[in-house]
Design a protein around this motif. Structure first.
Motif, mmCIF file in Angstrom:
data_model
loop_
_atom_site.group_PDB
_atom_site.id
_atom_site.type_symbol
_atom_site.label_atom_id
_atom_site.label_comp_id
_atom_site.label_asym_id
_atom_site.label_seq_id
_atom_site.Cartn_x
_atom_site.Cartn_y
_atom_site.Cartn_z
ATOM 1 N N ARG A 296 -32.939 -62.591 12.583
ATOM 2 C CA ARG A 296 -33.090 -64.044 12.501
ATOM 3 C C ARG A 296 -31.769 -64.697 12.117
ATOM 4 N N ALA B 134 -30.626 -67.618 10.008
ATOM 5 C CA ALA B 134 -31.136 -68.532 8.994
ATOM 6 C C ALA B 134 -30.503 -69.913 9.159
ATOM 7 N N SER B 135 -31.073 -70.903 8.495
ATOM 8 C CA SER B 135 -30.596 -72.282 8.632
ATOM 9 C C SER B 135 -29.167 -72.462 8.135
ATOM 10 N N ARG C 30 -36.572 -60.490 9.116
ATOM 11 C CA ARG C 30 -37.763 -61.327 9.141
ATOM 12 C C ARG C 30 -38.526 -61.278 7.816
ATOM 13 N N VAL D 107 -36.457 -64.027 5.681
ATOM 14 C CA VAL D 107 -36.524 -65.402 6.199
ATOM 15 C C VAL D 107 -37.743 -65.508 7.092
ATOM 16 N N GLY E 163 -36.954 -69.130 11.447
ATOM 17 C CA GLY E 163 -35.560 -69.183 11.872
ATOM 18 C C GLY E 163 -35.467 -68.852 13.339
ATOM 19 N N ARG E 164 -34.274 -68.878 13.845
ATOM 20 C CA ARG E 164 -34.029 -68.627 15.253
ATOM 21 C C ARG E 164 -33.920 -67.117 15.482
ATOM 22 N N ASP E 165 -34.840 -66.544 16.275
ATOM 23 C CA ASP E 165 -34.803 -65.105 16.534
ATOM 24 C C ASP E 165 -33.589 -64.740 17.383
#
Length: 263
Positions: free
Chosen positions: A181, A183-184, A191, A194, A197-199
């Motif tokens: 992921r 994270a922001s 996973r 977090v 989030g964007r995988d």
């Protein structure tokens, strides 16, 4: 009188803009002093001595004068080593080069030499020129993968590319066949650490590894699937916006012109 110091270096032209009635300011990435801005006196006059030397991503040999306490240097000589005439013949390719130039201008501070960035610009330009020499269609097809290659390396050289080997939170190594992921805050995470989030899938992580293992021609020869290249580009875009904090105009122009060539 401020002390004047004369410098010589090879450089890439990143941008020019008008200054006064007959001059230009030139943004250059020099091999010996990194990013500088210099006044090219008379560059807009009928007796312009610079010719093609100030075209986008031309590689030039320059002499410039700096005075203590002044932001702008003065361009004394500027001799062409290599121009990008073949790229300039295709608007989409030229727009891609403008995007690379803007990335360098935004990601790297002034007056800090960075020879790997200089060499990246050189090999990136040479790679697209080789494809243009074999045909415009091949060059256009190579654009997304080559741009992803240059973006990734610029992020890495600027210190903003995450490592996709292990989680920045718990230190666990990612499973080679499972998504990680983003994270922001732009760090890689598992996973478990977090929840949202964007995988970043396994194929995308392998593409990142290939970019950092191979030269541009070898990477293009890997024939990475189009959707994976697009995924790398999308992740890079997120990372870029986190750093620059605004969309890059040159990127939007390049994407529009690419779309027009595909219609």
């Amino acid at each position: 009188m401020p002390l004047a110091v004369l410098h010589t270096s090879d450089a890439f032209v990143l941008r020019t803009y008008d200054y006064g009635e007959g001059h230009k300011i030139v943004v250059l990435f020099t091999r010996l002093d990194g990013l500088i801005r210099a006044v090219a006196h008379g560059a807009r006059s009928s007796k312009n001595k610079y010719g093609a030397a100030l075209e986008l991503l031309s590689e030039v040999a320059i002499t410039y004068r700096e005075r203590e306490g002044r932001d702008l240097a003065q361009l004394v000589t500027c001799d062409v080593k290599r121009t990008r005439f073949s790229a300039a013949a295709d608007p989409a390719t030229l727009a891609m080069l403008a995007y690379w130039a803007e990335l360098v201008s935004e990601l790297f501070p002034p007056h800090q030499a960075n020879d790997p960035v200089y060499r990246l610009l050189s090999v990136g330009c040479e790679a697209i020129e080789r494809r243009l020499s074999t045909g415009l269609d091949e060059a256009r097809q190579a654009q997304p993968a080559l741009a992803a290659y240059v973006e990734t390396w610029l992020l890495r050289l600027a210190g903003f590319l995450p490592s996709w080997r292990q989680c920045a939170r718990c230190g666990a190594f990612f499973d080679a066949e499972q998504p990680a992921r983003l994270a922001s805050d732009g760090t890689p995470a598992c996973r478990s650490c977090v929840s949202a989030g964007r995988d970043i899938g396994p194929l995308t992580r392998r593409a990142y590894a290939a970019i950092q293992r191979f030269g541009p021609d070898e990477f293009l020869g890997q024939a990475v699937p189009t959707h994976v290249v697009a995924d790398v580009a999308e992740v890079n875009s997120r990372l870029m916006q986190a750093v620059v904090e605004r969309p890059l105009k040159s990127y939007a122009v390049w994407q529009r012109l690419r779309a027009e060539t595909l219609e």
